[in-house]
Design an enzyme around this catalytic site. Sequence first.
Site, PDB file in Angstrom:
ATOM      1  CG  ASP A 153      -2.380   0.600   0.926  1.00 53.98           C
ATOM      2  OD1 ASP A 153      -2.479   1.448  -0.204  1.00 53.98           O
ATOM      3  OD2 ASP A 153      -3.138   0.201   1.620  1.00 53.98           O
ATOM      4  CG  ASP A 251      -9.194   2.057  -0.676  1.00 49.43           C
ATOM      5  OD1 ASP A 251      -8.199   1.870  -1.539  1.00 49.43           O
ATOM      6  OD2 ASP A 251      -9.141   1.845   0.432  1.00 49.43           O
TER       7      ASP A 251
END
Length: 463
Positions: A153, A251
């Site tokens: 991430d 996201d």
Amino acid sequence: MALRSILLGLTLVTPSFTLVSQDGHTGRLPAMGWNSWNEYECAINETIFLEVGELLISLGLKDLGYKYVNIDDCWSDKAIQRDNVTGRIRPDPIKFPKGIKHTADKIHEMGLKIGIYGDAGSTTCGGYAGSLGHEEVDAKTFAEWGIDYLKYDNCAVPNQWHDEYRWWPENWLGGPPAEDQTAGGDGEARPVAAPAGYDWTTSNSFTRYQMMSDALLATGRTIQYSQCAWGHAHIEQWGNSTGHSWRMWGDIYPEWTGKWQWSWGLMPILNHASFYNNETNFWGHGDWDMLEVGNGNLSIAESRSHFALWAALKSPLIIGTPLHGIEPQILNILSTEDLIAFNQDAVVGAAAKPYKWGVNPDFSWNQTHPAEYWSGNSSRGVHVFVLNTLDTAETKTIDFGEVPGLDADVEYGVYDLWTGESVGAFRGVYEGLVQSHDTMAVRLVEKSGSGRDELKAAAVEGG
Ligand SMILES: *[C@@H]1O[C@H](CO)[C@@H](O)[C@H](O)[C@H]1NC(C)=O
Ligand SMILES: *[C@@H]1O[C@H](CO)[C@@H](O)[C@H](O)[C@H]1NC(C)=O
Ligand SMILES: *[C@@H]1O[C@H](CO)[C@@H](O)[C@H](O)[C@H]1NC(C)=O
Ligand SMILES: *[C@@H]1O[C@H](CO)[C@@H](O)[C@H](O)[C@H]1NC(C)=O
Ligand SMILES: *[C@@H]1O[C@H](CO)[C@@H](O)[C@H](O)[C@H]1NC(C)=O
Ligand SMILES: *[C@@H]1O[C@H](CO)[C@@H](O)[C@H](O)[C@H]1NC(C)=O
Ligand SMILES: CC(=O)N[C@H]1CO[C@H](CO)[C@@H](O)[C@@H]1O
């Protein structure tokens, strides 16, 4: 003849500078599996992953190719973070009382693979230990535990690691900026203009993702590398040299349109994908985020479109819904063999692309009504996906003359990808009623000519 030259053409443009796995196959095709985040966020423990492993097998999903059981954020000890002697990240002793290696061993015993999560910053998005500056020890630890997949991430990047220029697509307002206008929406003072022809492999983002890539390679274990950099620093231009996939946007969220905090509905993501998925091919895949099929208040039609289009984009197919008690209709969507076959085609690596926008003029940038008409080639014929973005059922027409690679004068056998069944032979057009927010998905195979055989022959030659 035409079909053969496409395949040969694809072989030629396949980049030579790709991260080819040591085992010769991991990461060549989009990854398939399950990940804990969309359903459980931080409320995870070993039990969940072992149950998911059993369910992937008993529901038939493993046999369809879903083989990764991926642990997302929040698996480590938030308070202690790293062992003060070895420098290794400590697993949470309550969530994983026997350690991650124990979970990995159990998952491997089921014939499945296991993934873990890390971050190219000082902490993860959830505030757990990050790997920036600890790449070697973390990669080594993951390899020793038997990890097969790393989702990496992009949170908590320290100031000195920020990029000189900023390409943050999800902050665009109203449409793609010119290449030299990369102003973000975070209010941070930073030069906004990248010089024309700027080489994004000189960016700090590239270096941060490459450091972990090098560390993973140095372990000698094949670990699929999923770079979750949200499209920053034009990762689609270099992600295939450092890893196997690259997230292209913020996201996902289980809604049709709109944005919630940093998460987005399906249509804004698809809109971006209609412009920025050209780089996807063997060994490198644009990742449009994990599946929300079955989640939130997506209707069945919306879940179908989500799955069909993510398969068409050759995005990794990572299930994000609970498998225990899964509704048969949702399981059916995730089990659609002909869509999986397109996503996992061994002969053609490129993704489907829009050939027409539909509701809006071609190349319109629109976060509620993106491109509706998509096509892609595969070893099993030409595939066409037609999305209905409107709120009413519509009769949608596939005009063969408009689809690249189809001939208006040729008769095609048309197969419905949802059922796998033939719907007949058609010349010129094929039309069908598409429910609101649903997607028609068909495969066309030349009826009279030798199209299919020729593809197979070319596949053997090209492969
Ligand atoms: C594991 O997590 C699930 C979901 O959060 C929870 O229901 C279950 O009680 C937990 N099990 C253990 C052993 O902690
Ligand atoms: C190192 O961690 C252990 C607990 O794991 C703790 O008992 C010890 O005091 C720590 N040492 C230092 C120098 O922080
Ligand atoms: C992607 O390819 C299409 C042609 O297939 C082209 O029109 C488009 O400009 C390309 N997109 C980008 C961002 O380069
Ligand atoms: C569900 O969909 C409706 C519109 O159909 C929307 O108003 C609502 O905000 C959505 N989300 C949730 C979580 O209910
Ligand atoms: C997106 O497209 C729809 C349908 O054409 C249109 O009504 C809407 O105004 C467009 N949105 C923007 C921001 O242009
Ligand atoms: C499929 O192949 C045809 C050539 O027959 C080509 O024109 C077309 O661009 C290809 N489609 C895609 C989406 O790559
Ligand atoms: C298809 C693709 O993404 N190719 C790229 C792979 O990486 C090299 C090196 O960065 C690029 O030059 C290719 O264009």
